[in-house]
Design an enzyme around this catalytic site. Sequence first.
Site, PDB file in Angstrom:
ATOM      1  N   ASP A 267      42.745  17.333  56.836  1.00 31.85           N
ATOM      2  CA  ASP A 267      43.400  17.722  58.082  1.00 31.85           C
ATOM      3  C   ASP A 267      42.299  17.852  59.138  1.00 31.85           C
ATOM      4  O   ASP A 267      41.105  17.705  58.851  1.00 31.85           O
ATOM      5  CB  ASP A 267      44.239  18.998  57.901  1.00 31.85           C
ATOM      6  CG  ASP A 267      45.340  19.089  58.975  1.00 31.85           C
ATOM      7  OD1 ASP A 267      45.253  18.354  59.980  1.00 31.85           O
ATOM      8  OD2 ASP A 267      46.282  19.887  58.812  1.00 31.85           O
TER       9      ASP A 267
HETATM   10  C1  BGC Z   1      47.904  19.328  61.737  1.00 31.40           C
HETATM   11  C2  BGC Z   1      48.358  18.061  61.060  1.00 31.40           C
HETATM   12  C3  BGC Z   1      48.294  16.925  62.035  1.00 31.40           C
HETATM   13  C4  BGC Z   1      46.874  16.802  62.532  1.00 31.40           C
HETATM   14  C5  BGC Z   1      46.646  15.629  63.464  1.00 31.40           C
HETATM   15  C6  BGC Z   1      46.580  19.162  62.444  1.00 31.40           C
HETATM   16  O1  BGC Z   1      46.272  20.250  63.240  1.00 31.40           O
HETATM   17  O2  BGC Z   1      47.836  20.360  60.788  1.00 31.40           O
HETATM   18  O3  BGC Z   1      49.642  18.229  60.540  1.00 31.40           O
HETATM   19  O4  BGC Z   1      48.754  15.738  61.466  1.00 31.40           O
HETATM   20  O5  BGC Z   1      46.538  17.988  63.222  1.00 31.40           O
HETATM   21  O6  BGC Z   1      47.160  15.850  64.708  1.00 31.40           O
END
Ligand code: BGC
Length: 737
Positions: A267
Site C-alpha cells: 500500500d
Molecule cells: C489506500 C489504498 C489505495 C492506495 C492508492 C492507499 O492510501 O489504502 O486502498 O489503493 O492508497 O491510492
Amino acid sequence: MDMANEYNSSEMAIEERIRNLLTEMTLEEKTGQLNQVQWNGWEAFDALADDVRAGRVGSVINLVDRAAVDALQTIARQESRHGIPLLIGRDVIHGFHTVMPLPLAQASSWNPELVRDCARISAQEAAVTGVNWTFAPMIDVSRDPRWGRVAESFGEDPYLTSVLGAAMIDGYQTSDPASPDTILACAKHFAGYGASEGGRDYNSTNIPPNEMRNVHLPPFKAAVEAGVATFMTSFGDIDGVPASGNEWLLTDVLREEWSFDGMVVSDWESITQLCTHGMCEDEVDAALVAAQAGVDMDMVGGLYSAHLPHLCESGEISMDRIDQLVGNILRTKIRAGLIDGDRLDQHTEEPARLTALAVARQAATESCVLLRNEKDTLPLASDQISSLAVIGPMANEPAEQMGTWVFDGKSERSVTPLDAITSVLEGQAEVDFEPGLETTRSHDKTLFTRAVEAAASCDVAVLFIGEEAILSGEAHCRADITLPGAQADLVRAIRQTGKPVIGVIMAGRPLALGDVIEEFDALVYAWHGGSMSGPALADLLFGRAVPSGKLPVTFPKVSGQVPIYYGHKNTGRPPEADKVIHIDDIEKGAPQTSLGMTSFLLDAGYEPLFPFGFGLSYTQFAYSDLHIDRHEMTEKEMAIVTATVINTGTRTASEITQLYIRDRVARITRPVRELKAFRRQELAPGESVQVEFQLSVNELAYYHRDGSFQAEPGDFDIWVGGDSRADLHTSLRLLKA
Ligand code: BGC
C-alpha cells in the site's frame, strides 16, 4: 516498433519469456520493475520519461491523462532496452466518470451480475485514459461501521464478500485480461485491515488464527480462484507483524497454499512505514524485510530502487529472490497483453453515456434498502399528491451523493433527488425544497423554520439526510455514528407538523438510528448511490421501482453496540430475549444478580436495530415447505435443500432468499449463523417458486487450528428465509467417515 524480439516474443510460453527477460536485464532494470512512482504532472514529465527510458520504473500511479500515458508507454516500448510497458494504476473503486453506488451499497443488491456490470463500465471508461490497473475490489470483511472504509467494502460477511468480490474482479478483468477495454483488478488489503481496533483507520489488528482463516481470508482465496491479477498489502499490523512485512501471509498462505502467481503491491509507502511501525530500523531494513516477505512492488516509497541493488550485491538478498519478484510483475504484464501490443490504440471510446447511466441507475435502485414502511406510506401515488416538501442537506448535492473515492467522478453527471422528484412531479404537484441545515454536520438551526413551514404546507415531507462524502472513506472514521449535526432535531421538528415523514438516508456507513427511527413513517437507506442516485430514489418513492436491497451489514441501535454482526458466537451465557434496562431505574443497592447474568448491554440489549440480510419491499414474501432430501449424509454426499417462496402481495418484485447454517457442536466454537447461499429472483403477485440449494461438505467445513479445512461430524441447523433471522428450520447430520 514491435517489442517482440528473440528473447521475448508472443510466440513463446510466458515462463520462457520471463526467464529470457531476466537473463537480459541488469539488476537496476530489475529493481526498476519493482518501482511504482507517482505522476507529478507534465512539469515532471521529462524526468519521469528519462527514468522510464532507463528502465527505472515499472508502474505509474494516479496518471489519467491519455496523452501522457501514450507518450510514456511509447518511450517504454520503443526506447527502453527491453520494451516493457508500464502498469498505470488508479483507484477506480466504484465508477470512473460515471459513478456507481459505493461498494457497500452495491453489496446491498446481493446481485453479482450487477456488481460485475458496474465494474465493466468503470473499466471501459478508465481504460480510455490509459489506466490498465485498478486498486479494487476491497474485500476486507468489515464489522465495524465506525471505520470509514466500511463504505468501500462489501460488508460484514465472508461469503457475500467472496461472491461479490469475484464478480467485481470479473467485471474489471473479464475472462480475457489482455483485452484493451479491461483493467487489472487488485484484491486488497491483504489482510485483516477491516479489523482495525476501535474502528480507527490504520490501527493494529489482533486477529487470532481461527478468525483470520474463517472470516478474513476466505474472500481473498476466492479472489485468487476468480483469477485476480494482483494483491495489495494492508497498512495494519496483525498480531504484531505489519502486513507489508508478513511472510506468513504473503508467502506461506498466498503463494504456497493458494498458488497465486500474480503480483503483490504494497500500500502507499507501507514498506517505508515498517520503520514507523517499529518493525524495521531503517529504510534499508524495511526494503529487505518486505522483499523477503513477498511484496513485489513498492508503491511510491522508492525503497526497492534505492536499496535492493546494493542489498543484492552484498548478498543480503539473493538474485533468485529478486528474480521471483520481478517475474511476478513481468507475468502480470504479459498476461495483461501489455507487452504484445498497444492497448491504448485499440480502445479509444468510452461506453455510450446512456448505457453507463442506465447501469448506474439500476445499481442505485437495487442498492437501496427499505428499512421501515409503516402503514404502507410508500410508495407515494404521484397523481394523488398536490404538494411535496423536499427537505434536508443531502437533497440537492451532486458531489456528496457520489460518496468517497471518486477521483475521476464527474459531478455534472449526477442527477440529484431534488432534480429527479421535480421532473416526476412536473405539471402535477408543487415541490417545495428547503435544506433545513446547510450541511449534514451543521448545528445552526436557523433554516429549520422554513423547512417546518414547507412540510406543514405540503401533503408529505421527504427528508434527505445522512452523511456527506467526507465523513466516510479512508482515514475518515467516527466514534459516534449517529446522524451528524442537528439532523435528528430536524427530523423531530418535521415530525411535529403531523405530516407523513419519509426519510432517505444517504451515507457511507450504517448509522446508529435507535433514537430517531420511530420518527419516520418510512425510511429508505440509500447509501451514497452515485451519479444516478436521484432518479433511482424517485423511481422507488413513486413506486416505479420496488425496493429489493437487503443489508450487507448489521445496523446497531447505538454506537456503543459496535462491533455487532450476525455471525457472532453464542457465548456461554446468551440472553434468551432482547432486554434493555434503563439504568436510572435500577434500585439503589439492587443485588448484583437481579439484572440477569447474560451477555447483553444493560442500556442497549443484545439485538441490533436491523439484522444482516434485512430489507422490506412494497410486496410481501412468504416462505414455506422447507425440505431437505436427507437428514444424514456422509462427506462424499450432497444434500438438497428446497423451500417455497411466494409473493403474497400485489407488486412484482425481487426477493433475496438466504440460506444459513449453524454447526451445533465443534471443537472451535462456530458462529450462531453463517450465510452459505443466496438467490435473487423476481416474482409476480401470487407467483411462487421453489428455491433449491445444494449443501456439500464444503459448506459445513471450517478452518481448524492446523490450517486444515474440514467438517466435523455432527448436527447442523439450516434456515432459509428473507434475512439472517429466518425461522424456517431443518437440520442435517454429517456422519463419521
Ligand atoms: C489506500 C489504498 C489505495 C492506495 C492508492 C492507499 O492510501 O489504502 O486502498 O489503493 O492508497 O491510492
